[in-house]
Design a protein around this motif. Structure first.
Motif, PDB file in Angstrom:
ATOM      1  N   ASN A   1      -5.249   5.635  -7.072  1.00 14.54           N
ATOM      2  CA  ASN A   1      -4.294   6.130  -8.064  1.00 14.54           C
ATOM      3  C   ASN A   1      -2.921   5.506  -7.865  1.00 14.54           C
ATOM      4  OD1 ASN A   1      -6.015   7.730  -9.525  1.00 14.54           O
ATOM      5  ND2 ASN A   1      -5.838   9.420  -8.065  1.00 14.54           N
ATOM      6  N   TRP A   2      -2.566   5.334  -6.605  1.00 12.46           N
ATOM      7  CA  TRP A   2      -1.304   4.670  -6.289  1.00 12.46           C
ATOM      8  C   TRP A   2      -1.265   3.288  -6.928  1.00 12.46           C
ATOM      9  CZ3 TRP A   2       3.480   4.807  -4.585  1.00 12.46           C
ATOM     10  CH2 TRP A   2       4.055   3.670  -4.018  1.00 12.46           C
ATOM     11  N   GLN A   3      -2.372   2.563  -6.720  1.00 10.61           N
ATOM     12  CA  GLN A   3      -2.400   1.201  -7.241  1.00 10.61           C
ATOM     13  C   GLN A   3      -2.467   1.198  -8.762  1.00 10.61           C
ATOM     14  OE1 GLN A   3      -5.247  -1.277  -5.203  1.00 10.61           O
ATOM     15  NE2 GLN A   3      -3.552  -1.676  -3.807  1.00 10.61           N
TER      16      GLN A   3
ATOM     17  N   ALA B   1      -2.367  -6.921  -6.221  1.00 10.76           N
ATOM     18  CA  ALA B   1      -3.379  -6.078  -6.841  1.00 10.76           C
ATOM     19  C   ALA B   1      -3.169  -6.116  -8.352  1.00 10.76           C
ATOM     20  CB  ALA B   1      -3.234  -4.660  -6.334  1.00 10.76           C
ATOM     21  N   GLN B   2      -4.239  -6.270  -9.082  1.00  8.37           N
ATOM     22  CA  GLN B   2      -4.112  -6.419 -10.530  1.00  8.37           C
ATOM     23  C   GLN B   2      -5.010  -5.422 -11.235  1.00  8.37           C
ATOM     24  OE1 GLN B   2      -4.154 -10.433 -11.791  1.00  8.37           O
ATOM     25  NE2 GLN B   2      -4.231  -9.912 -13.964  1.00  8.37           N
ATOM     26  N   LEU B   3      -4.437  -4.825 -12.242  1.00  9.72           N
ATOM     27  CA  LEU B   3      -5.157  -3.810 -12.992  1.00  9.72           C
ATOM     28  C   LEU B   3      -5.448  -4.364 -14.379  1.00  9.72           C
ATOM     29  CD1 LEU B   3      -5.891  -0.715 -12.743  1.00  9.72           C
ATOM     30  CD2 LEU B   3      -3.816  -0.322 -14.038  1.00  9.72           C
ATOM     31  N   TYR B   4      -6.709  -4.276 -14.808  1.00  7.03           N
ATOM     32  CA  TYR B   4      -6.997  -4.749 -16.162  1.00  7.03           C
ATOM     33  C   TYR B   4      -8.136  -3.953 -16.762  1.00  7.03           C
ATOM     34  CZ  TYR B   4     -10.378  -7.521 -13.455  1.00  7.03           C
ATOM     35  OH  TYR B   4     -11.352  -7.918 -12.582  1.00  7.03           O
ATOM     36  N   ARG B   5      -8.164  -3.956 -18.081  1.00  5.53           N
ATOM     37  CA  ARG B   5      -9.228  -3.254 -18.813  1.00  5.53           C
ATOM     38  C   ARG B   5     -10.135  -4.293 -19.446  1.00  5.53           C
ATOM     39  NH1 ARG B   5      -8.819   2.076 -19.660  1.00  5.53           N
ATOM     40  NH2 ARG B   5     -10.576   1.989 -21.088  1.00  5.53           N
TER      41      ARG B   5
ATOM     42  N   SER C   1       0.840  -1.199   0.000  1.00 12.51           N
ATOM     43  CA  SER C   1       0.000   0.000   0.000  1.00 12.51           C
ATOM     44  C   SER C   1       0.876   1.250   0.000  1.00 12.51           C
ATOM     45  CB  SER C   1      -0.894   0.008   1.226  1.00 12.51           C
ATOM     46  OG  SER C   1      -0.106   0.213   2.364  1.00 12.51           O
ATOM     47  N   LEU C   2       0.223   2.356  -0.277  1.00  9.96           N
ATOM     48  CA  LEU C   2       0.919   3.641  -0.304  1.00  9.96           C
ATOM     49  C   LEU C   2       1.582   3.902   1.043  1.00  9.96           C
ATOM     50  CD1 LEU C   2       1.520   6.291  -1.682  1.00  9.96           C
ATOM     51  CD2 LEU C   2      -0.713   7.125  -1.030  1.00  9.96           C
ATOM     52  N   LEU C   3       0.839   3.599   2.125  1.00  7.01           N
ATOM     53  CA  LEU C   3       1.367   3.868   3.463  1.00  7.01           C
ATOM     54  C   LEU C   3       2.615   3.044   3.738  1.00  7.01           C
ATOM     55  CD1 LEU C   3      -1.491   4.230   6.063  1.00  7.01           C
ATOM     56  CD2 LEU C   3       0.339   5.816   5.494  1.00  7.01           C
ATOM     57  N   SER C   4       2.545   1.782   3.387  1.00  5.79           N
ATOM     58  CA  SER C   4       3.697   0.954   3.711  1.00  5.79           C
ATOM     59  C   SER C   4       4.888   1.346   2.850  1.00  5.79           C
ATOM     60  CB  SER C   4       3.377  -0.530   3.546  1.00  5.79           C
ATOM     61  OG  SER C   4       3.046  -0.790   2.217  1.00  5.79           O
ATOM     62  N   PHE C   5       4.608   1.822   1.639  1.00  4.25           N
ATOM     63  CA  PHE C   5       5.725   2.300   0.829  1.00  4.25           C
ATOM     64  C   PHE C   5       6.331   3.545   1.459  1.00  4.25           C
ATOM     65  CE2 PHE C   5       7.338   5.224  -2.407  1.00  4.25           C
ATOM     66  CZ  PHE C   5       8.399   4.467  -2.846  1.00  4.25           C
ATOM     67  N   ALA C   6       5.450   4.454   1.871  1.00  2.00           N
ATOM     68  CA  ALA C   6       5.943   5.680   2.491  1.00  2.00           C
ATOM     69  C   ALA C   6       6.775   5.324   3.722  1.00  2.00           C
ATOM     70  CB  ALA C   6       4.786   6.590   2.876  1.00  2.00           C
ATOM     71  N   TYR C   7       6.304   4.346   4.459  1.00  2.00           N
ATOM     72  CA  TYR C   7       7.046   3.927   5.642  1.00  2.00           C
ATOM     73  C   TYR C   7       8.427   3.394   5.249  1.00  2.00           C
ATOM     74  CZ  TYR C   7       8.590   1.085   9.520  1.00  2.00           C
ATOM     75  OH  TYR C   7       9.350   0.531  10.487  1.00  2.00           O
ATOM     76  N   SER C   8       8.457   2.648   4.161  1.00  4.95           N
ATOM     77  CA  SER C   8       9.720   2.001   3.801  1.00  4.95           C
ATOM     78  C   SER C   8      10.796   3.025   3.448  1.00  4.95           C
ATOM     79  CB  SER C   8       9.516   1.041   2.636  1.00  4.95           C
ATOM     80  OG  SER C   8       9.320   1.769   1.452  1.00  4.95           O
ATOM     81  N   LEU C   9      10.398   4.276   3.179  1.00  4.79           N
ATOM     82  CA  LEU C   9      11.407   5.307   2.923  1.00  4.79           C
ATOM     83  C   LEU C   9      12.294   5.495   4.147  1.00  4.79           C
ATOM     84  CD1 LEU C   9       9.310   7.996   1.051  1.00  4.79           C
ATOM     85  CD2 LEU C   9      10.739   6.207   0.094  1.00  4.79           C
ATOM     86  N   LEU C  10      11.711   5.288   5.321  1.00  6.19           N
ATOM     87  CA  LEU C  10      12.501   5.436   6.552  1.00  6.19           C
ATOM     88  C   LEU C  10      13.650   4.436   6.602  1.00  6.19           C
ATOM     89  CD1 LEU C  10       9.860   6.116   9.340  1.00  6.19           C
ATOM     90  CD2 LEU C  10      11.637   7.627   8.517  1.00  6.19           C
ATOM     91  N   PRO C  11      13.351   3.119   6.554  1.00  6.01           N
ATOM     92  CA  PRO C  11      14.488   2.195   6.587  1.00  6.01           C
ATOM     93  C   PRO C  11      15.452   2.390   5.420  1.00  6.01           C
ATOM     94  CG  PRO C  11      12.441   1.015   6.181  1.00  6.01           C
ATOM     95  CD  PRO C  11      12.076   2.399   6.597  1.00  6.01           C
ATOM     96  N   ILE C  12      14.933   2.754   4.246  1.00 11.62           N
ATOM     97  CA  ILE C  12      15.842   2.932   3.098  1.00 11.62           C
ATOM     98  C   ILE C  12      16.823   4.064   3.383  1.00 11.62           C
ATOM     99  CG2 ILE C  12      15.960   3.685   0.697  1.00 11.62           C
ATOM    100  CD1 ILE C  12      13.334   2.187   0.235  1.00 11.62           C
ATOM    101  N   SER C  13      16.292   5.178   3.907  1.00 14.47           N
ATOM    102  CA  SER C  13      17.189   6.307   4.166  1.00 14.47           C
ATOM    103  C   SER C  13      18.162   5.963   5.290  1.00 14.47           C
ATOM    104  CB  SER C  13      16.383   7.559   4.502  1.00 14.47           C
ATOM    105  OG  SER C  13      15.575   7.323   5.615  1.00 14.47           O
ATOM    106  N   CYS C  14      17.686   5.208   6.282  1.00 13.10           N
ATOM    107  CA  CYS C  14      18.590   4.860   7.383  1.00 13.10           C
ATOM    108  C   CYS C  14      19.689   3.914   6.905  1.00 13.10           C
ATOM    109  CB  CYS C  14      17.830   4.215   8.531  1.00 13.10           C
ATOM    110  SG  CYS C  14      16.753   5.375   9.357  1.00 13.10           S
ATOM    111  N   LEU C  15      19.322   2.981   6.039  1.00 15.70           N
ATOM    112  CA  LEU C  15      20.336   2.068   5.511  1.00 15.70           C
ATOM    113  C   LEU C  15      21.368   2.843   4.704  1.00 15.70           C
ATOM    114  CD1 LEU C  15      18.051  -0.908   4.449  1.00 15.70           C
ATOM    115  CD2 LEU C  15      19.880  -1.004   6.132  1.00 15.70           C
ATOM    116  N   THR C  16      20.896   3.809   3.915  1.00 12.78           N
ATOM    117  CA  THR C  16      21.830   4.623   3.144  1.00 12.78           C
ATOM    118  C   THR C  16      22.733   5.415   4.080  1.00 12.78           C
ATOM    119  OG1 THR C  16      20.038   4.834   1.564  1.00 12.78           O
ATOM    120  CG2 THR C  16      21.972   6.174   1.179  1.00 12.78           C
ATOM    121  N   ALA C  17      22.127   5.939   5.150  1.00  8.77           N
ATOM    122  CA  ALA C  17      22.932   6.692   6.118  1.00  8.77           C
ATOM    123  C   ALA C  17      23.994   5.790   6.739  1.00  8.77           C
ATOM    124  CB  ALA C  17      22.040   7.281   7.201  1.00  8.77           C
TER     125      ALA C  17
END
Lengths: 663, 305, 320
Positions: free
Chosen positions: A522-524, A316-320, A126-142
């Protein structure tokens, strides 16, 4: 910084922070023993850093490893598979702390951290969990940066800011790669996460549907190219249930099998174009309005007009889709199917069968019989409720003639039994009905509580016809939704006190909820769903035709361009560029050097000019002119006039024979 | 104004033969409000130069011959009891002149040297508790003998630093010497010298010097010179910040003399030997008189642009 | 094989000399900086490949996201690592002579004009590089140490400057020749002081160490650099009278001469003994002269004289 460099404090700080952040999203689906293990290892490593403890000996490490493997086996019953694998990965990730002596070990740990972040995406995207993952990513980079920094550096936040800055620098490049990198199909199949999912199943008893109706979870979202059709037209087919064992409805074996054959049907009437973003169900079928024609890479139309994808929907799957609601479905029914759709288990519901025979006599015409049946539901005191009384052995008998209280599954099931007993081929269709319109986003939200069952019966020459007995009993269920239908009873979302859908009565909160849902949608749709066809369409709108060569060239060119822009911004070469006077002086010096007059290190402009004038009398005037201009600008503090200087330089160049101008 | 200055230089050159460069430097030193140290053998025309300079610039002139028994009071002046008034009356010493020639300064004891040098530095004299300002302009030309014979007290580096320039006149060229021998005696020529500048003109010129522009390019050059002198191993010690300031001030005066309102690297180079020569010392040279080679190195190796 | 390698190395040195000519001050720019990924950088690429495979197999766009982000980070790291070295100015600083067996200190100055520099590493491989940081607009004095094994000029050759900052994925480095060198004096070796044989004229005095220039107190004079510090008049200094030096007159004809010829042992041993003698005599405040074959230094007791003697000893017999 070569050799066995130790791990600086800043790096350790960020590494431990990142580890905590990386592990937290996994806590929901890993065994609890991982938490104490992690705390012990983290504490131990800190003590090692403070020189209060030593690194564990070999046998301690071996013991820990055995213990962890045993723990995984006990908790998951296996060491393979995604869940067990992730647990094992996390355990190693934690244990590696105790082995982290040198920079290289820390590096490995950080790389593992990135890997764990990705495994978290498999469980939750989800959008939230992605946003959250920015924290560990930035900390790992640090932590990665901290490894390089001096051990005396004491400002962890500066390091984090640097990491964030680097990630931001990389962001445009990443977006470019994300957009242009062609998505290819899976190279090999991978174990998928075992997640408990709510949703329709292959078989259905009334209790299952009641269960589903209490869930406010999202089933799917739909965006129509045109206006959203009226709710009573929105019957989302998931699958048909044509096999009844007296208690449960399920798919018959022919029906269940994929790609038996595509039933004949004729397009007719209006066309609906729409896009569906489906939440993962773990099942292969896709939701569609009748009759859908899926593109080849989306799925195939099955024998019962359901649409089924090649693999279960695990993400999640998107189709027309395009649908023809008025299409004629299977005007000729093969015998096999006919028999299948007339079959009833023996020894159940004798009273219903008798009543069906009675009706058959009364109404020889199929159509008239169906109408009479619907009218029966309408006229008699049937009641729509999610709290039906418990039914016994002959469930349909009891329902039709005694309790007369129930919901869609009861009505649909009973009606099909009556129709089949009366000799009309019929089956239960399971799916969703209606949905909630998100006005701002102009799309439809369909939740689990919109789950519905209805009936289709077969008429010779006309094909399958859909009817909904529930509509006769509780038209508000169809026209306005479940909440309206249960308004008196108050049983809407009984078990789900925190459901977002409960906020519908508070306008402001409801708006917020819908806005948030739109964001997620929209995220999905645009991020998670940016795959395959979606990507192709988007790229086509940008590049015209899409072929590998063009895509590759565009990608390389764009990456190079972005890197150049970034390099300019980072290095600011204009700051390093010498001022104009110095540049032109160098040019003139080069010219004169070719003519044999070299300026000495300690020689000033004036003296050099005089020497050059003597050495090259032919050009004395132009040489003098240049150096006068130079002196005026550099030493006399007159307006810096690049043009005048350049002109003087050019005059000197032009005064020279052509073969001496450039060399 | 500059024409007048050129005329003044020409008049001096008329008396001091064949020393155009040194005369020019001496004038530049005066304009930059510095003091001058001339290091040379006796009889090379040090006194003539000083005297001529004083005359042409219209300055009052005093000469102090430094000897080992010279006392500070002989330089600064003393208070003498006046029987008539019953009070001490100050009798100003020779230092209260506008141009003071301190001849053979290294013959006097450090104490007497200090009396002069402190007065130079502060522009005033403090005797018996009362402070007396020195005249304005105030220009000291000190001379010393290069060969340290017995009974001399060489000026230490810290004192040398107080002189803006150090010159050496050297033997005249054969042509100049011939003129010298054939011509009228210097003493007569000196008497005929007429002041070319007055006090006001000199003051104006001195005030012009700091206004001469030194752009970044020149400042950088001076800095490069200073840094080179500090970083190179052959220098026992490098140019002090005061030395760098002196170099710039002298270069400005030199530019003014050349009729320019801005300094160019050549100005710095022209004054470099005189300004820097006595402020640096070669590592391997204990005696402290090898500045010239270092200056040549600086001129050659430090990038001018 | 070996000669081939040597030729290769010589060619490399020539190329380097053309590309980065020796200079006392070097600014690192694109001509002088080389850059390649480190082993960690290759490991990082492996990680990205793994993530990408995961992303493809799971058709997970967020995994793609992270894989591409790390890939972009990798690309951006090239620029940032280059930047962490580019524009840095290295400047030669004069070194202080040492004795054989000591650690020679080769100082240099790092100047950061436009930005600050972190985690720089400098040194002469295979010796371990030492780290340094420079703040923006500041300069840092870095002291690099090398063991001084031989007397004479110690020239360590090209200096390696490298940076792996910020991510350690790339290493940017340069080889600069700042013309750094340090004078190594012979190791002092204790023993009899090798005095010159003065012959008959000094007979009455005998060949003894004469406290020349210490007997007759002459007065005080102001301190000049180079004066023997042992003669400073500290009492006067504490009274605030400035640095004064007690002046003594030595008696003519009593100068002590150190002589290479009268030292015992091989050349190096003699030089070591002379070194010890120079240090001892200077410490005791004696004026002395020194004679080496082809070199003669007139007697003096100043520090600069001592240095000149030691220098002569250090460079004796070496090609200049």
């Amino acid at each position: 910084m070569s050799g066995p460099a130790l791990i600086p404090r800043i790096s350790l700080t960020w590494l431990l922070a990142a580890q905590a952040l990386v592990i937290i999203p996994h806590l929901l689906h890993v065994p609890t023993w991982l938490i104490p293990l992690w705390l012990v290892c983290g504490g131990w490593r800190i003590q090692i850093f403070r020189q209060r403890a030593d690194y564990p000996r070999g046998w301690v490490k071996a013991l820990l490893l055995v213990g962890v493997t045993a723990g995984v086996l006990l908790s998951h019953g296996t060491v393979v598979g995604l869940d067990a694998g992730v647990t094992l990965l996390l355990a190693t990730f934690v244990l590696k702390l105790l082995e982290m002596k040198r920079q290289r070990d820390a590096q490995v740990l950080i790389y593992m951290g990135f890997f764990v972040v990705v495994t978290a995406y498999l469980f939750e995207d989800s959008l939230l969990s992605f946003a959250y993952s920015l924290l560990p990513i930035s900390c790992l980079t640090a932590a990665l940066i901290g490894l390089q920094q001096s051990r005396f550096n004491q400002r962890p936040w500066a390091t984090w800011r640097l990491a964030a800055g680097l990630l931001l620098q990389a962001l445009p490049l990443m977006l470019l790669l994300f957009v242009f990198f062609p998505r290819i199909g899976p190279l090999w199949s991978m174990p998928t996460p075992d997640v408990a999912r709510t949703g329709l199943a292959e078989s259905m008893s009334p209790a299952d549907v009641a269960e589903l109706s209490r869930s406010s979870e999202l089933a799917f979202r739909a965006t129509f190219d045109g206006p959203i059709p009226a709710k009573e037209r929105l019957y989302w087919r998931a699958l048909t249930l044509d096999d009844f064992d007296g208690r449960r409805w399920s798919q018959s074996s022919i029906n269940r099998r994929a790609n038996v054959f595509e039933p004949p049907w004729q397009k007719q009437g209006e066309v609906l174009d729409y896009q569906i973003l489906m939440q993962p169900t773990g099942q292969p079928w896709l939701f569609a309005l009748d009759v859908a024609e899926p593109a080849a890479d989306v799925g195939r139309l099955q024998v019962d007009f359901r649409v089924q994808s090649a693999v279960p929907v695990e993400q999640a799957q998107l189709y027309r889709l395009q649908s023809w609601p008025e299409a004629v479905r299977q005007p000729q029914l093969p015998d096999v199917l006919r028999r299948l759709n007339l079959r009833l288990p023996s020894g159940f519901d004798p009273r219903t069968r008798a009543w069906a025979a009675e009706l058959r006599q009364q109404y020889p015409d199929d159509q008239a019989l169906v109408l009479a049946l619907l009218q029966h539901f309408n006229r008699e005191p049937f009641h729509y409720t999610l709290r039906p009384p418990v039914l016994g052995q002959h469930s349909n008998d009891e329902f039709l003639f005694a309790t007369r209280r129930g919901f869609c599954a009861h009505y649909a099931g009973a009606m099909v039994v009556v129709l089949r007993a009366a000799g009309i081929p019929a089956r239960v269709v399971a799916g969703y009905q209606g949905g909630e319109v998100n006005q701002t986003g102009n799309y439809l939200l369909v939740h689990q509580f919109d789950a519905h069952a209805w009936v289709e019966y077969w008429r010779p020459g006309k094909g399958w016809q859909s009817v909904d007995p529930t509509f006769e009993v509780a038209p508000e269920r169809i026209e306005f939704g479940l909440e309206e239908a249960l308004a008196d009873e108050g049983s809407f979302l009984e078990g789900d006190l925190l459901a977002g859908a409960r906020l519908r009565n508070i306008p402001l909160l409801n708006q917020l909820r819908l806005a948030w849902d739109e964001l997620n949608y929209n995220w999905q749709r645009w991020v998670l769903g940016y795959q395959g066809e979606q990507q192709l369409r988007w790229l086509q709108s940008w590049l015209g035709t899409v072929d590998w060569q063009r895509l590759g060239l565009t990608l390389v060119a764009a990456v190079a361009l972005l890197l150049m822009v970034l390099a300019t911004w980072l290095l600011k070469p204009w700051q390093a560029r010498p001022p104009a006077q110095q540049r032109y002086l160098q040019q003139v010096e080069r010219l004169l050097a070719h003519l044999g007059v070299q300026r000495q290190t300690g020689e000033g402009a004036r003296r050099f000019s005089q020497r050059a004038q003597v050495a090259i009398p032919a050009q004395a005037a132009v040489i003098k002119a240049f150096f006068q201009e130079y002196e005026r600008q550099v030493f006399a503090g007159e307006q810096v006039d690049e043009l005048a200087l350049r002109a003087a330089c050019q005059r000197l160049r032009r005064a020279l024979p052509w073969w001496q101008r450039w060399r | 104004m500059l024409d007048t200055l050129e005329k003044a230089i020409a008049s001096i050159n008329h008396v001091v033969l064949g020393k155009e460069q040194q005369v020019r430097l001496a004038v530049a030193c005066l304009l930059a409000r510095g003091h001058l140290l001339i290091e040379d053998l006796p009889g090379m025309g040090k006194t003539t130069l000083s005297h001529a300079l004083a005359k042409v610039m219209g300055l009052s002139f005093q000469r102090i011959q430094f000897t080992s028994d010279l006392l500070p009071g002989d330089i600064l002046g003393t208070s003498v009891f006046d029987k008539n008034s019953g009070q001490f009356v100050f009798h100003p010493g020779p230092i209260f002149a506008e141009l003071v020639l301190a001849d053979e300064i290294n013959r006097a004891t450090p104490k007497s040297q200090s009396a002069l040098l402190e007065a130079m530095e502060e522009g005033q004299v403090t005797i018996e508790g009362s402070t007396r300002p020195l005249p304005e302009p105030f220009f000291v030309i000190a001379t010393q003998n290069p060969v340290s014979s017995s009974g001399t007290f060489a000026l230490p580096e810290s004192q040398l630093d107080r002189f803006l320039m150090r010159l050496s006149l050297g033997y005249p060229s054969p042509a100049a010497e011939k003129n010298l021998l054939m011509g009228v005696t210097r003493r007569e020529l000196m008497q005929n010298l007429q002041p070319v500048l007055n006090h006001a003109q000199l003051a104006t010129l001195q005030a012009e010097v700091p206004k001469v522009q030194a752009r970044e390019a020149v400042i950088d050059y001076v800095l490069r010179i200073a840094e080179a002198s500090r970083a190179q191993p052959q220098f026992a010690y490098g140019l002090s910040p005061r030395g760098a300031l002196a170099l710039l001030a002298a270069a400005k005066a030199w530019a003014l003399l050349a009729g320019r309102a801005y300094v160019i690297p050549e100005d710095v180079q022209s004054v470099l030997p005189a300004v820097v020569g006595h402020r640096v010392r070669q590592q391997a040279d204990a005696s402290g008189h090898g500045g010239a080679a270092l200056v040549q190195w600086l001129l050659r190796e430090v990038p001018a642009l | 094989m070996r000669s081939l390698l040597a030729a290769q190395r010589a060619r490399w040195q020539r190329w380097l000399n053309r590309r980065i000519p020796p200079a006392r001050e070097v600014r690192l720019d694109q001509r002088r900086i080389f850059i390649i990924p480190t082993r960690q950088g290759l490991g990082f690429l492996l990680l990205i490949a793994l993530l990408l495979i995961g992303a493809i197999n799971y058709q997970n766009n967020l995994a793609y996201f992270l894989a591409f982000w790390l890939l972009s980070l990798f690309l951006v790291a090239i620029l940032n690592t280059y930047r962490s070295l580019s524009g840095l100015v290295l400047r030669h600083l004069p070194s202080v002579p040492v004795f054989v067996g000591e650690q020679a200190c080769l100082p240099l100055e790092l100047i950061a004009e436009r930005r600050s520099y972190q985690a720089l590493a400098l040194g002469w491989p295979p010796a371990q590089l030492s780290g340094a940081d420079v703040e923006q607009g500041g300069n840092t004095r870095v002291e690099l140490f090398l063991p001084a094994a031989k007397r004479g000029w110690l020239k360590p050759g090209r200096l390696r400057v490298e940076s792996r900052f910020p991510l350690g994925l790339f290493v940017a480095w340069s080889w600069v020749d700042l013309d750094q060198q340090v004078l190594v004096y012979p190791a002092p070796m204790a023993g009899a002081i090798p005095l010159a044989d003065h012959g008959a004229q000094d007979d009455d005095e005998g060949v003894r160490i004469i406290p020349a220039g210490v007997d007759d107190y002459q007065g005080l004079r102001t301190y000049q650099p180079g004066d023997n510090k042992r003669r400073l008049h500290w009492k006067a200094y504490s009274r605030g009278q400035g640095l004064l030096v007690k002046e003594f007159a030595g008696l003519a004809g009593r100068d002590v001469w150190l002589d290479f010829a009268s030292a015992s042992g091989g050349v190096e041993q003699r030089l070591s003994r002379l070194t010890h003698a120079v240090l001892t005599l200077h410490q005791q405040g004696h004026a002395f002269g020194m004679r080496l074959p082809g070199v003669e230094l007139a007697p003096s007791d100043s520090a600069s004289h001592r240095d000149a003697c030691l220098r002569a000893l250090a460079l004796y017999g070496l090609p200049t």
